[in-house]
Enzyme design. Structure first.
Site, PDB file in Angstrom:
ATOM      1  N   GLY A  23       5.866  17.380  -0.710  1.00 58.73           N
ATOM      2  CA  GLY A  23       4.545  17.202  -1.289  1.00 58.73           C
ATOM      3  C   GLY A  23       3.675  16.463  -0.297  1.00 58.73           C
ATOM      4  O   GLY A  23       4.194  15.833   0.642  1.00 58.73           O
TER       5      GLY A  23
ATOM      6  N   GLN B 291      -3.594  11.524   2.950  1.00 57.48           N
ATOM      7  CA  GLN B 291      -2.568  11.335   3.988  1.00 57.48           C
ATOM      8  C   GLN B 291      -2.933  12.019   5.303  1.00 57.48           C
ATOM      9  O   GLN B 291      -2.371  11.679   6.344  1.00 57.48           O
ATOM     10  CB  GLN B 291      -1.213  11.867   3.508  1.00 57.48           C
TER      11      GLN B 291
ATOM     12  N   CYS C 297       8.026   8.722   1.404  1.00 62.46           N
ATOM     13  CA  CYS C 297       6.624   9.051   1.615  1.00 62.46           C
ATOM     14  C   CYS C 297       6.392   9.300   3.106  1.00 62.46           C
ATOM     15  O   CYS C 297       6.849   8.511   3.945  1.00 62.46           O
ATOM     16  CB  CYS C 297       5.730   7.907   1.135  1.00 62.46           C
ATOM     17  N   LEU C 298       5.688  10.374   3.397  1.00 62.75           N
ATOM     18  CA  LEU C 298       5.417  10.704   4.800  1.00 62.75           C
ATOM     19  C   LEU C 298       4.539   9.643   5.461  1.00 62.75           C
ATOM     20  O   LEU C 298       4.490   9.557   6.689  1.00 62.75           O
ATOM     21  CB  LEU C 298       4.735  12.081   4.888  1.00 62.75           C
TER      22      LEU C 298
ATOM     23  N   HIS D 184       3.729  11.017  -7.801  1.00 60.82           N
ATOM     24  CA  HIS D 184       3.632  10.367  -6.484  1.00 60.82           C
ATOM     25  C   HIS D 184       2.346  10.806  -5.771  1.00 60.82           C
ATOM     26  O   HIS D 184       1.614   9.976  -5.209  1.00 60.82           O
ATOM     27  CB  HIS D 184       4.874  10.737  -5.668  1.00 60.82           C
ATOM     28  N   GLU D 185       2.067  12.112  -5.820  1.00 57.65           N
ATOM     29  CA  GLU D 185       0.864  12.623  -5.125  1.00 57.65           C
ATOM     30  C   GLU D 185      -0.421  12.173  -5.815  1.00 57.65           C
ATOM     31  O   GLU D 185      -1.393  11.798  -5.157  1.00 57.65           O
ATOM     32  CB  GLU D 185       0.896  14.157  -5.043  1.00 57.65           C
TER      33      GLU D 185
ATOM     34  N   HIS E  98      -1.442   8.787  -4.806  1.00 57.14           N
ATOM     35  CA  HIS E  98      -2.135   8.735  -3.510  1.00 57.14           C
ATOM     36  C   HIS E  98      -3.650   8.894  -3.703  1.00 57.14           C
ATOM     37  O   HIS E  98      -4.438   8.275  -2.990  1.00 57.14           O
ATOM     38  CB  HIS E  98      -1.662   9.856  -2.578  1.00 57.14           C
TER      39      HIS E  98
END
Ligand code: LHY
Ligand code: ZN
Length: 157
Positions: A47, A52, A100-101, A142-143, A146
């Site tokens: 995702g 990001q 998380c990226l 999670h997304e 963000h």
């Protein structure tokens, strides 16, 4: 399709609320959607959210699939969600591993709603509602965090 730079957790954009996408903008973000997916896949992600990649818009890509980082992840066709709104989430919660990226080399167990109902615009601009559960519902939460400037370490008990 090019890959984009991914913001790390010290980047201010990750701690701000992202802006809604206007309906006339949907045609203008098609390339961005492709680049977000390519960027996520290059990083073995499941995702990614627009902030990001330094874009302060309410856009997420949800793309669970088994990979090196999440070998047990269920497979799904990637979905772009524009202006996602969680309409309902279950009282039932479950804990699971997240990464998380934008927060490299960090994993933690996070408690999330087991099920949710979400409304969003598709990349063709139609409004849809759908329900998700389990790991995909986790990715969605999670997304969506963000988009409100929240990173998963802030969700730890
Ligand atoms: O950084 C992101 N998305 O923002 N990518 C995460 C997505 C994620 C979310 C929840 C649980 C596991 C994984 C990743 O590791 O691919
Ligand atoms: Zn993340």
């Amino acid at each position: 399709t090019r890959t984009l730079a991914i913001a790390t957790h010290d980047a201010p954009i990750l701690h701000q609320r992202a802006q809604e996408v206007g309906d006339i903008q949907v045609h203008a973000i098609q390339t961005l959607l492709d680049e977000m997916l390519t960027t996520m896949q290059a990083a073995n992600g499941v995702g990614i959210a627009a902030p990001q990649v330094f874009v302060p818009l309410r856009i997420i890509i949800v793309a669970s699939q088994p990979n090196k980082r999440y070998p047990d992840a269920p497979f799904m066709e990637p979905i772009a969600m524009i202006n996602p709104e969680i309409l309902w989430q279950s009282d039932t919660t479950c804990s699971g591993w997240e990464g998380c990226l934008s927060v490299p080399d960090t994993r933690a167990q996070v408690k999330r709603a087991e099920r949710l109902r979400i409304r969003y615009w598709t990349r063709t601009g139609e409004q849809v509602e759908a329900e998700y559960s389990g790991f995909v519902a986790r990715i969605i939460q999670h997304e969506c965090d963000h988009l409100d400037g929240i990173l998963f370490p802030e969700r730890l008990e």
